[in-house]
Design a protein around this motif. Structure first.
Motif: not given
Length: 84
Positions: A1-25
């Motif tokens: 599984m990819p690192d969530p911080v790296d994944h979100v940073r890559a997606q945001r750099a590409a212009g994506a809006r990220i929504i996270v549901w139900g994962s405290v970690s």
């Protein structure tokens, strides 16, 4: 599984809006990395007696600014906060 911080940073750099549901970690990791701009919380009138805090023990309080709120049926309240 990819690192969530790296994944979100890559997606945001590409212009994506990220929504996270139900994962405290994942949310804790993103909050610690400064990758959360907004929180949307739903508060329901039910007493459970215990739960899992969003912030890790010992974490600094978040600087929240209420941007909107809305009451729903059954006493549910939606609260939206900007972080920072």
């Amino acid at each position: 599984m990819p690192d969530p911080v790296d994944h979100v940073r890559a997606q945001r750099a590409a212009g994506a809006r990220i929504i996270v549901w139900g994962s405290v970690s994942v949310m804790r990791a993103l909050l610690a990395a400064g990758e959360v701009d907004e929180l949307e919380l739903f508060v329901a009138p039910i007493a459970l007696g215990a739960g899992t805090p969003l912030l890790a023990p010992g974490a600094a309080p978040l600087p929240l600014r209420l941007t909107s709120s809305e009451s729903w049926a059954g006493g549910v309240v939606r609260l939206r906060y900007a972080i920072g």
